[in-house]
Scaffold this motif. Structure first.
Motif, PDB file in Angstrom:
ATOM      1  N   ALA A 161      -6.261   8.828   9.738  1.00  0.00           N
ATOM      2  CA  ALA A 161      -5.453   8.960  10.956  1.00  0.00           C
ATOM      3  C   ALA A 161      -6.254   9.678  12.038  1.00  0.00           C
ATOM      4  O   ALA A 161      -6.221   9.299  13.207  1.00  0.00           O
ATOM      5  N   TYR A 176       0.803  -1.222   0.000  1.00  0.00           N
ATOM      6  CA  TYR A 176       0.000   0.000   0.000  1.00  0.00           C
ATOM      7  C   TYR A 176       0.835   1.270   0.000  1.00  0.00           C
ATOM      8  O   TYR A 176       0.331   2.354  -0.298  1.00  0.00           O
ATOM      9  N   ASN A 219      -1.033  23.373   5.689  1.00  0.00           N
ATOM     10  CA  ASN A 219      -0.121  22.392   6.270  1.00  0.00           C
ATOM     11  C   ASN A 219       1.192  23.083   6.607  1.00  0.00           C
ATOM     12  O   ASN A 219       1.640  23.951   5.868  1.00  0.00           O
ATOM     13  N   PHE A 239      -6.431  -5.361   4.458  1.00  0.00           N
ATOM     14  CA  PHE A 239      -7.676  -5.823   5.079  1.00  0.00           C
ATOM     15  C   PHE A 239      -7.590  -7.304   5.438  1.00  0.00           C
ATOM     16  O   PHE A 239      -8.274  -7.772   6.353  1.00  0.00           O
ATOM     17  N   ASP A 278       4.102  21.734   6.685  1.00  0.00           N
ATOM     18  CA  ASP A 278       5.226  21.183   5.932  1.00  0.00           C
ATOM     19  C   ASP A 278       5.074  21.559   4.458  1.00  0.00           C
ATOM     20  O   ASP A 278       4.179  21.073   3.780  1.00  0.00           O
ATOM     21  N   ALA A 317      -2.990  16.132  12.558  1.00  0.00           N
ATOM     22  CA  ALA A 317      -2.395  17.307  13.191  1.00  0.00           C
ATOM     23  C   ALA A 317      -3.316  17.957  14.221  1.00  0.00           C
ATOM     24  O   ALA A 317      -2.847  18.689  15.085  1.00  0.00           O
ATOM     25  N   THR A 355     -11.018   4.028   1.426  1.00  0.00           N
ATOM     26  CA  THR A 355     -11.868   3.135   2.182  1.00  0.00           C
ATOM     27  C   THR A 355     -12.875   3.906   3.023  1.00  0.00           C
ATOM     28  O   THR A 355     -13.493   3.356   3.920  1.00  0.00           O
ATOM     29  N   PHE A 380      -3.121  25.906  13.817  1.00  0.00           N
ATOM     30  CA  PHE A 380      -3.766  26.436  15.027  1.00  0.00           C
ATOM     31  C   PHE A 380      -3.763  27.966  15.046  1.00  0.00           C
ATOM     32  O   PHE A 380      -4.538  28.589  15.763  1.00  0.00           O
ATOM     33  N   ASP A 389       1.182  27.072  10.600  1.00  0.00           N
ATOM     34  CA  ASP A 389       0.574  26.356  11.719  1.00  0.00           C
ATOM     35  C   ASP A 389      -0.943  26.519  11.683  1.00  0.00           C
ATOM     36  O   ASP A 389      -1.472  27.628  11.784  1.00  0.00           O
ATOM     37  N   ALA A 403      -1.801  11.442   1.760  1.00  0.00           N
ATOM     38  CA  ALA A 403      -1.477  10.055   1.398  1.00  0.00           C
ATOM     39  C   ALA A 403      -2.368   9.643   0.220  1.00  0.00           C
ATOM     40  O   ALA A 403      -3.488  10.130   0.095  1.00  0.00           O
ATOM     41  N   ILE A 457      -3.549  17.661   6.903  1.00  0.00           N
ATOM     42  CA  ILE A 457      -3.632  16.350   6.243  1.00  0.00           C
ATOM     43  C   ILE A 457      -2.461  16.273   5.276  1.00  0.00           C
ATOM     44  O   ILE A 457      -2.252  17.195   4.480  1.00  0.00           O
ATOM     45  N   SER A 458      -1.697  15.167   5.338  1.00  0.00           N
ATOM     46  CA  SER A 458      -0.466  15.104   4.542  1.00  0.00           C
ATOM     47  C   SER A 458      -0.736  14.865   3.066  1.00  0.00           C
ATOM     48  O   SER A 458       0.005  15.316   2.208  1.00  0.00           O
ATOM     49  N   ALA A 484       4.645  18.737   1.958  1.00  0.00           N
ATOM     50  CA  ALA A 484       3.573  17.740   2.110  1.00  0.00           C
ATOM     51  C   ALA A 484       2.954  17.446   0.744  1.00  0.00           C
ATOM     52  O   ALA A 484       2.700  18.360  -0.040  1.00  0.00           O
TER      53      ALA A 484
END
Ligand SMILES: Cc1cc2nc3c(=O)[nH]c(=O)nc-3n(C[C@@H](O)[C@H](O)[C@H](O)COP(=O)(O)OP(=O)(O)OC[C@H]3O[C@@H](n4cnc5c(N)ncnc54)[C@H](O)[C@@H]3O)c2cc1C
Ligand SMILES: Cc1cc2nc3c(=O)[nH]c(=O)nc-3n(C[C@H](O)[C@H](O)[C@H](O)COP(=O)(O)OP(=O)(O)OC[C@H]3O[C@@H](n4cnc5c(N)ncnc54)[C@H](O)[C@@H]3O)c2cc1C
Lengths: 248, 309
Positions: B229, A13, B279, A38, B281, B202, B245, B299, B297, B262, B259-260, B284
């Motif tokens: 995450a 993945y 973000n 999964f 970074d 984060a 998913t 926040f 940042d 992915a 959120i990076s 990212a």
């Protein structure tokens, strides 16, 4: 109680899939392959149920010879024995489900735990198909599994929240991400797994015709998004959002 | 081609995802609907008005009250004797039911289609949307699930479907519904929201997630999403998850905060019209797909942004 866990070897993945230049598929040559995430969750769940009445875990994979590695991983995690159904050609979920149905006839498990989807083809079909073929109940997208007397309570992740269904055993379960956190196999267990039994079969042994029903005409990359601009501060961001009509 | 569309509803109203499925089905031919449930006269009357529908089959029985696949699939299989294709939305219920129908009909399902190229050829995403496959089915009957974001919603007015009761195929005795916890959410539903504000790992706690993300979402009239995450860590409920998913969304504006990016997350939101990323970074991966990025940042940035909007 016996549990059957089908596991599939897929592109790891973490690897970014690359579409082949000739448009026939995704390039799988020399890339890292792993157990479908999964399915790791499915193996883990079966192992955890060993305290709750499960006595034997049989793992099955349908695929090329290299799927042995995937089965060994499952054995190292704690499964008891493995069956490899060798097919060097594409077997679709319907074919996989038919082979699994035959294995269920022979092995007579009380539960089959599958992944909810394989992260390569993203079909999300095999478990439901197997349940249909066997005329068993199906607890898909499970986030909690509790065995009761002759039945199993499955909490399922559905749109908007969670739903719990009670299924008569034997039953099919498919795993969602939050069912558990799979373990890593320890080195001693990896060594032990080498001597656990692994049977080899072919689809023909089960009398199953796995001729594909779908033909892949071509595989292309999706339209690429290009990186936009970076703004310097919140005021600039607010300005941009106003320009787009998002903010007033 | 005569196509049967499974109507997703909550007993009161037709769910939006059904309307996209109707559009996909109409590209195959004549559209018939199936409404299975308990006490669904109201839903049937509403569904009959969807533009372009022909027959509206209604199966009213307690066995169908919770859309259990074990009971609904045999009903669909019976109706498929007089239909050429079965179409369901790619919702959790649709995904639960359709493959069972496919297996009972001995058909290989085509999951999550993005387009109808012809009566037997479709495109669909594989590898979390990193590749799009064109597939052709050789099965006599088709079983299809439809990605909602890929098809326009059919109009909810203008149709005059003919309602027809169908006999129940009964309770198969394999499963029972034991309960559900459906979160009451005042915000727009993710799959139909025009704007989505999403938070990631984060945010660092449930309190901070809500204290930071919610006011911005309120300001924008937005739906709230999250990365896996953030969901796994318990900062946001499960059904907030956007991604391979989780939910697949395509709003006009998607704001990704902490959120990076992915690939599994991108799979769920990269068809958004405009992506805004915040973000700290600057490297990212989210910035590779963002139309507008702000490095810093969250926040500090998010409260300031909320105030200035
Ligand atoms: C040699 C080879 C070549 C292939 N080439 C192609 C190709 O070119 N194009 C293409 O689209 N597909 C190809 N496939 C994939 C093809 O086998 C099916 O599409 C796939 O097996 C099932 O689809 P899925 O994993 O998306 O099913 P899903 O329904 O998403 O899978 C759900 C679950 O079912 C179980 N499961 C599924 N498949 C297996 C399996 N094989 N063994 C054990 N358990 C399983 C797992 O528990 C899994 O989590 C190939 C497979 C092989 C072995
Ligand atoms: C089978 C499988 C399926 C998956 N499905 C999904 C899915 O559906 N959806 C999904 O989202 N993920 C999914 N994932 C997980 C995915 O791989 C990532 O792990 C996840 O998306 C990461 O979430 P994140 O971006 O919130 O966290 P991280 O990757 O940890 O990123 C946090 C980001 O926040 C930034 N940050 C930290 N502090 C601050 C601050 N103060 N201000 C501003 N920025 C800050 C960091 O720079 C970093 O970029 C799946 C994984 C697997 C294996």
């Amino acid at each position: 109680m016996k549990v059957l866990v089908p596991v599939k070897r897929v592109l790891d993945y973490n690897v970014k899939p690359r579409v082949k230049a000739d448009g026939t598929g995704v390039d799988l040559a020399n890339v890292k392959m792993s157990m479908n995430p999964f399915d790791e969750i499915a193996v883990e769940e079966a192992i955890r149920l060993k305290d709750k009445g499960v006595t034997e875990i049989v793992v099955v994979s349908i695929g090329e010879q290299k799927s042995q590695e995937t089965l060994r991983t499952a054995l190292a995690m704690g499964a008891d024995r493995a069956i490899l159904v060798v097919s060097e050609t594409k077997v679709e979920p319907l074919g996989v489900a038919k082979i699994l149905a035959k294995i269920v006839e022979e092995e007579k498990p009380d539960m089959v735990i599958l992944g909810k989807q394989a992260i390569d083809d993203d079909n999300n079909q095999t478990g439901q198909m197997l349940a249909g073929l066997l005329n068993w109940g199906q607890g898909t997208f499970a986030s909690k599994v509790e065995i009761a007397d002759g039945s199993v309570n499955v909490t399922r992740e559905v749109d908007g929240g969670a739903e719990t269904d009670t299924l008569k055993l034997p039953a099919i379960i498919t795993t969602d991400l939050r069912l558990n956190e799979p373990r890593y196999a320890s080195l001693p267990n990896i060594m032990k797994a080498k001597s656990k039994p692994m049977a080899q079969k072919t689809p023909a042994d089960f009398g199953v015709d796995v001729t594909p029903r779908l033909t892949t005409l071509k595989v292309v990359e999706p339209a690429k998004r290009s990186a936009g601009i970076k703004v310097a501060d919140v005021d600039a961001l607010v300005g941009k959002l106003k320009e787009m009509g998002v903010a007033k | 081609m005569k196509t049967l569309v499974w109507v997703e509803h909550d007993g009161q109203a037709v769910k939006d995802a059904t309307l996209s499925a109707v559009t996909a089905a109409s590209q195959l031919g004549e559209v018939h609907l199936l409404i299975a449930g308990q006490g669904v006269d109201g839903v049937a009357a509403e569904a009959a008005k969807i533009a372009g529908v022909g027959k509206v089959h209604v199966a009213d029985d307690v066995a169908f009250a919770h859309a259990l696949a074990e009971n609904v699939a045999p009903l669909i299989v019976e109706l498929m004797a007089t239909h050429d294709a079965f179409v369901a939305p790619s919702t959790t219920h649709g995904k639960n039911i359709a493959p069972r129908v496919a297996a009972l009909l001995d058909v290989m399902q085509i999951s999550d289609i993005l387009s109808v190229e012809s009566e037997d050829t479709f495109t669909r995403p594989i590898y979390a949307g990193n590749a799009i496959a064109t597939v052709q089915s050789s099965d006599a009957k088709k079983v299809i699930t439809v990605r909602g974001t890929a098809f326009a919603k059919a109009a909810t007015e203008g149709g005059s479907g003919e309602i027809e009761a169908v006999a129940s195929t009964g309770d198969k005795g394999l499963s029972t519904f034991a309960g559900s916890e459906i979160a009451k959410n005042e915000r727009p539903e993710l799959t139909s929201a025009k704007i989505i504000v999403s938070g990631g790992r984060a945010l660092a706690s449930s309190e901070q997630f809500h204290a930071t993300i919610d006011p911005l979402a309120d300001k924008l009239g937005a739906g709230v999403g999250a990365s896996r995450a953030a969901v796994d860590a318990g900062y946001a409920p499960n059904d907030y998850q956007v991604g391979q998913t989780g939910k697949i969304v395509a709003p006009e504006v998607y704001v990704a905060i902490g959120i990076s990016g992915a690939i599994q997350h991108l799979a769920g939101m990269k068809d958004s019209k405009v992506i805004v990323a915040i973000n700290k970074d600057e490297d990212a991966p989210i910035f590779q797909v963002a139309d507008i990025g702000l490095v810093g940042d969250l926040f500090k940035i998010v409260p300031e942004l909320t105030e200035k909007l």
